[in-house]
Design a protein around this motif. Sequence first.
Motif, short mmCIF file in Angstrom:
data_model
loop_
_atom_site.label_atom_id
_atom_site.label_comp_id
_atom_site.label_asym_id
_atom_site.label_seq_id
_atom_site.Cartn_x
_atom_site.Cartn_y
_atom_site.Cartn_z
N VAL A 161 0.85 -1.20 0.00
CA VAL A 161 0.00 0.00 0.00
C VAL A 161 0.88 1.25 0.00
CG1 VAL A 161 -1.62 1.36 1.38
CG2 VAL A 161 -2.02 -1.08 1.02
N GLU A 162 1.94 1.22 0.83
CA GLU A 162 2.85 2.37 0.86
C GLU A 162 3.47 2.60 -0.51
OE1 GLU A 162 5.54 1.55 4.09
OE2 GLU A 162 3.85 1.75 5.49
N GLU A 164 2.02 2.03 -3.19
CA GLU A 164 0.88 2.25 -4.09
C GLU A 164 0.68 1.14 -5.11
OE1 GLU A 164 0.96 6.23 -5.65
OE2 GLU A 164 1.12 7.13 -3.67
N GLU A 165 1.02 -0.07 -4.71
CA GLU A 165 0.78 -1.24 -5.56
C GLU A 165 -0.53 -1.87 -5.10
OE1 GLU A 165 2.61 -1.92 -8.05
OE2 GLU A 165 4.62 -1.12 -7.67
N TYR A 166 -1.65 -1.17 -5.40
CA TYR A 166 -2.91 -1.55 -4.78
C TYR A 166 -3.46 -2.88 -5.29
CZ TYR A 166 -2.74 3.20 -3.04
OH TYR A 166 -2.34 4.33 -2.42
N ASN A 210 -8.76 2.87 -3.17
CA ASN A 210 -7.87 3.31 -4.23
C ASN A 210 -8.07 2.58 -5.54
OD1 ASN A 210 -5.81 5.42 -3.53
ND2 ASN A 210 -5.80 4.16 -1.69
N GLN A 253 -6.71 6.41 -8.04
CA GLN A 253 -5.39 6.60 -8.65
C GLN A 253 -5.15 5.54 -9.72
OE1 GLN A 253 -2.72 6.72 -5.36
NE2 GLN A 253 -3.68 8.57 -4.56
N GLN A 255 -3.28 3.08 -12.29
CA GLN A 255 -2.11 2.21 -12.15
C GLN A 255 -1.27 2.29 -13.41
OE1 GLN A 255 -1.10 -0.44 -9.73
NE2 GLN A 255 -2.06 1.15 -8.50
#
Length: 499
Positions: A161-162, A164-166, A210, A253, A255
């Motif tokens: 998550v940090e 941003e690999e959701y 997200n 957001q 990807q």
Amino acid sequence: EKLNKNYAMSIFDLGELLTHSQVLVNQLEVYADKLQQRVDLVDSYIEIMKEKMAQAERMDSDPRLDPLSSFPFMRHMQSDWANILWHLEQQPGEAQATAISLLHSELPTAKDLRETIDGLFRIQLIYNLNGSDMARGILMGVQHNYSLTAFEVHTMAKYLVEAEEYIEARDWISVALDLYQADEANWDLYELQGLSSDSLFELHVEVLDNLSADKEMPLALMMEAVKRHPESHNLKRALTRLEMSVRIGEEPQGQEMEDVFSYFRCCSSECRRGSRLYCLYNSKATAFLRLAPLKMELLSLDPYVVLYHDVLSDSEMLALKTLAKGVLVRSVTYNVTKKEISEDPHRTTKVVWLDRDSDLSNSVVSRMEILTGDMTSLDLNSSEPFQVINYGIGGHYAQHADYFTENGSDPHLPDRIVTVLFYLSDVPLGGATVFPLINLSVMPKKGSALFWYNLDHRGHGMSSTYHSACPVVIGSKWIMTKWINRLPQLFRRPCLREQ
Ligand SMILES: O=C(O)CCC(=O)C(=O)O
Ligand SMILES: [Fe+2]
């Protein structure tokens, strides 16, 4: 001060951590022994004191008792308490705490942990695995003898998550929730380690939030979580944030996938060029080969790539790895834009250069020099020393060329005309050397050696030789490389006239 040991950069060096772990266990055993001795001591004091009390009671009720018998009780009450107090005030484990804190500088850092998770995530992406299989120890359909706990899976999800690999984080967080729900017996233990169900829910919602333009699902999930944990302020705050973002209509957001996958084409499924060209015994290159021909497999003519089979013996490979023991350092690369040598997340290995002066006296290294000369028919003078390399957790080397010279640069500058890559270990899963632009993967096989030309006849780098080392999944990958300088090859490999 914390030394940087770069534990995630070499599977071999992880062995050092095992030694440290042994020290920690020993210290804890000493501590447990001391506590046990203390419990025994307290128990025996209790026994003695009960005995003294019984005596004193008898004294009180039996007038015929000798006045002398009051003496032991008096002595006990006067001095034993001081002793007991002294024992209570002693801190058990002080010496062990000192020993353990001395070890602290040798233990993995937060960076090491991050690099470990990076390695696992790389394996997941390049080999297209799913998080729930990985968490359960299933890699490419094979069950291995480990599985992760809710706590570890949550750490992985939080990290993703940090970053941003959701998409992948969603997979991991739902595994973490499942594992957590199924493991009620350990909830207290998780709480102690800082993992609560509301932190899991919150992370889950953050991921869903997200990923989807439609906020209804995360919203419903969040309300459910708040109902279940009315005491959690974190959850209430997260719910408020979510409600606000629904009102404002924030965009999820997007990807953006980096184009790293094409670099690692030929990693997850083997690439072969059309059909194999041919195999033969090379007995021509040098006089020695007439006596002991080498088994040679031609993999590509342009660029010229050959694989030699069974060129190293087990004892030679062991000797080379032994030279690396305790002296491996993290690999660096030259950054062309920054014009500096630095750590590089695209090359996660440790290396030792077998220094010419000191190691050529070593017979195994000089044998390697002769063998390399036989294999390539080139002059090794002014070439770089051998490098022995061990890969780390998910260890890889992203796509690169081994040469420096692009078209048109000065042909008189030294450059790496040839690369020779010896495989010093088998790799049970992953770890192939791939040349995506010519559709070629080469599986490491211990004892074999890959050899290719980086430069064409004019001395220009051939971009068709771009190659990568695929992430290692299982096993410890060891290689040895030799980059051969083109300058002394003038008479060995004359320039051809341009066609
Ligand atoms: O380990 C491999 O398969 C490739 C290594 C490599 O390309 C290098 O060290 O330059
Ligand atoms: Fe390379």
